[in-house]
Write a protein that holds these residues in place. Structure first.
Motif, PDB file in Angstrom:
ATOM      1  N   LYS A  22       1.146  -1.060  -0.156  1.00 43.03           N
ATOM      2  CA  LYS A  22      -0.095  -0.281  -0.019  1.00 43.03           C
ATOM      3  C   LYS A  22       0.544   0.888   0.053  1.00 43.03           C
ATOM      4  O   LYS A  22       0.638   2.037  -0.729  1.00 43.03           O
ATOM      5  CB  LYS A  22      -0.784  -0.108   1.233  1.00 43.03           C
ATOM      6  CG  LYS A  22      -1.597  -1.180   1.253  1.00 43.03           C
ATOM      7  CD  LYS A  22      -3.267  -1.002   0.140  1.00 43.03           C
ATOM      8  CE  LYS A  22      -4.382  -1.997   0.221  1.00 43.03           C
ATOM      9  NZ  LYS A  22      -5.325  -1.886  -1.444  1.00 43.03           N
TER      10      LYS A  22
ATOM     11  N   GLU B 235       2.207   1.627  -3.307  1.00 42.33           N
ATOM     12  CA  GLU B 235       0.721   1.775  -4.309  1.00 42.33           C
ATOM     13  C   GLU B 235       0.701   3.565  -3.819  1.00 42.33           C
ATOM     14  O   GLU B 235       1.200   4.431  -4.986  1.00 42.33           O
ATOM     15  CB  GLU B 235      -0.160   0.810  -4.133  1.00 42.33           C
ATOM     16  CG  GLU B 235      -1.306   1.473  -5.080  1.00 42.33           C
ATOM     17  CD  GLU B 235      -2.776   0.068  -4.708  1.00 42.33           C
ATOM     18  OE1 GLU B 235      -3.009   0.981  -5.600  1.00 42.33           O
ATOM     19  OE2 GLU B 235      -2.166  -0.886  -4.112  1.00 42.33           O
ATOM     20  N   GLY B 236       0.924   3.651  -2.642  1.00 48.42           N
ATOM     21  CA  GLY B 236       0.652   5.504  -2.907  1.00 48.42           C
ATOM     22  C   GLY B 236       2.042   6.094  -3.525  1.00 48.42           C
ATOM     23  O   GLY B 236       2.205   6.917  -3.876  1.00 48.42           O
TER      24      GLY B 236
ATOM     25  N   TYR C  64       1.620   7.063  -7.035  1.00 53.26           N
ATOM     26  CA  TYR C  64       0.406   7.853  -7.657  1.00 53.26           C
ATOM     27  C   TYR C  64       0.402   9.388  -7.101  1.00 53.26           C
ATOM     28  O   TYR C  64       0.157   9.584  -7.664  1.00 53.26           O
ATOM     29  CB  TYR C  64      -1.040   7.411  -5.793  1.00 53.26           C
ATOM     30  CG  TYR C  64      -1.984   6.326  -6.688  1.00 53.26           C
ATOM     31  CD1 TYR C  64      -2.595   6.369  -7.559  1.00 53.26           C
ATOM     32  CD2 TYR C  64      -2.194   4.939  -5.902  1.00 53.26           C
ATOM     33  CE1 TYR C  64      -2.596   5.007  -8.470  1.00 53.26           C
ATOM     34  CE2 TYR C  64      -2.733   4.097  -6.033  1.00 53.26           C
ATOM     35  CZ  TYR C  64      -3.501   4.457  -7.477  1.00 53.26           C
ATOM     36  OH  TYR C  64      -4.238   3.404  -8.141  1.00 53.26           O
ATOM     37  N   TYR C  65       1.264   9.190  -5.859  1.00 56.92           N
ATOM     38  CA  TYR C  65       2.528  10.797  -5.640  1.00 56.92           C
ATOM     39  C   TYR C  65       3.216  11.072  -6.776  1.00 56.92           C
ATOM     40  O   TYR C  65       3.414  12.527  -7.336  1.00 56.92           O
ATOM     41  CB  TYR C  65       3.100  10.701  -4.592  1.00 56.92           C
ATOM     42  CG  TYR C  65       2.308  10.854  -3.593  1.00 56.92           C
ATOM     43  CD1 TYR C  65       1.394  11.760  -3.377  1.00 56.92           C
ATOM     44  CD2 TYR C  65       1.730   9.956  -2.296  1.00 56.92           C
ATOM     45  CE1 TYR C  65       0.544  12.568  -1.810  1.00 56.92           C
ATOM     46  CE2 TYR C  65       1.365  10.820  -1.107  1.00 56.92           C
ATOM     47  CZ  TYR C  65       0.587  11.747  -1.095  1.00 56.92           C
ATOM     48  OH  TYR C  65      -0.260  11.784   0.245  1.00 56.92           O
TER      49      TYR C  65
ATOM     50  N   CYS D  11       3.965  17.350  -4.049  1.00 53.01           N
ATOM     51  CA  CYS D  11       3.250  15.539  -3.796  1.00 53.01           C
ATOM     52  C   CYS D  11       4.778  14.622  -3.661  1.00 53.01           C
ATOM     53  O   CYS D  11       5.270  13.894  -2.821  1.00 53.01           O
ATOM     54  CB  CYS D  11       3.266  15.082  -5.596  1.00 53.01           C
ATOM     55  SG  CYS D  11       1.228  15.217  -5.482  1.00 53.01           S
TER      56      CYS D  11
ATOM     57  N   GLN E 219       5.562  14.534   0.165  1.00 53.85           N
ATOM     58  CA  GLN E 219       4.899  13.294   0.634  1.00 53.85           C
ATOM     59  C   GLN E 219       4.954  12.561   0.568  1.00 53.85           C
ATOM     60  O   GLN E 219       5.168  11.284   1.181  1.00 53.85           O
ATOM     61  CB  GLN E 219       3.268  13.508  -0.366  1.00 53.85           C
ATOM     62  CG  GLN E 219       2.156  14.893   0.282  1.00 53.85           C
ATOM     63  CD  GLN E 219       1.868  14.224   2.481  1.00 53.85           C
ATOM     64  OE1 GLN E 219       2.134  13.929   2.155  1.00 53.85           O
ATOM     65  NE2 GLN E 219       1.901  15.875   2.252  1.00 53.85           N
TER      66      GLN E 219
ATOM     67  N   ILE F 104       6.060   9.737   3.559  1.00 53.43           N
ATOM     68  CA  ILE F 104       5.636   8.790   4.695  1.00 53.43           C
ATOM     69  C   ILE F 104       6.552   8.208   4.956  1.00 53.43           C
ATOM     70  O   ILE F 104       6.236   7.016   6.145  1.00 53.43           O
ATOM     71  CB  ILE F 104       5.546   7.759   2.733  1.00 53.43           C
ATOM     72  CG1 ILE F 104       4.239   8.188   2.539  1.00 53.43           C
ATOM     73  CG2 ILE F 104       4.826   6.413   3.167  1.00 53.43           C
ATOM     74  CD1 ILE F 104       3.834   8.024   0.916  1.00 53.43           C
TER      75      ILE F 104
END
Length: 70
Positions: A8, A11-12, A15-16, A35, A38, A42
């Protein structure tokens, strides 16, 4: 469970990175930077060292950006 969380997070990050590319295309540099920030956050939030996979993805992102002259 850790495998699921890792997937996950990965995957995040993808996406960013995708969102950052899209923002860069329409010259929304502040959003692009958000982005990318971020992605770094994480790892801070999870209190983890940044892994080589993430570093490689960021490297590719910046290499592509330089090649395209963005």
């Amino acid at each position: 469970m850790i495998h699921i969380l890792t997937n996950k997070v990965d995957e995040g990050i993808n996406y960013y990175l995708d969102a950052a590319k899209r923002y860069a295309k329409v010259d929304l540099i502040t959003k692009e930077s958000e982005c990318l920030r971020q992605i770094m956050n994480i790892h801070n939030i999870n209190k983890e060292a940044i892994d080589t996979l993430t570093v490689n993805k960021l490297e590719i992102y910046y290499d592509d950006k330089v090649k395209k002259g963005d």
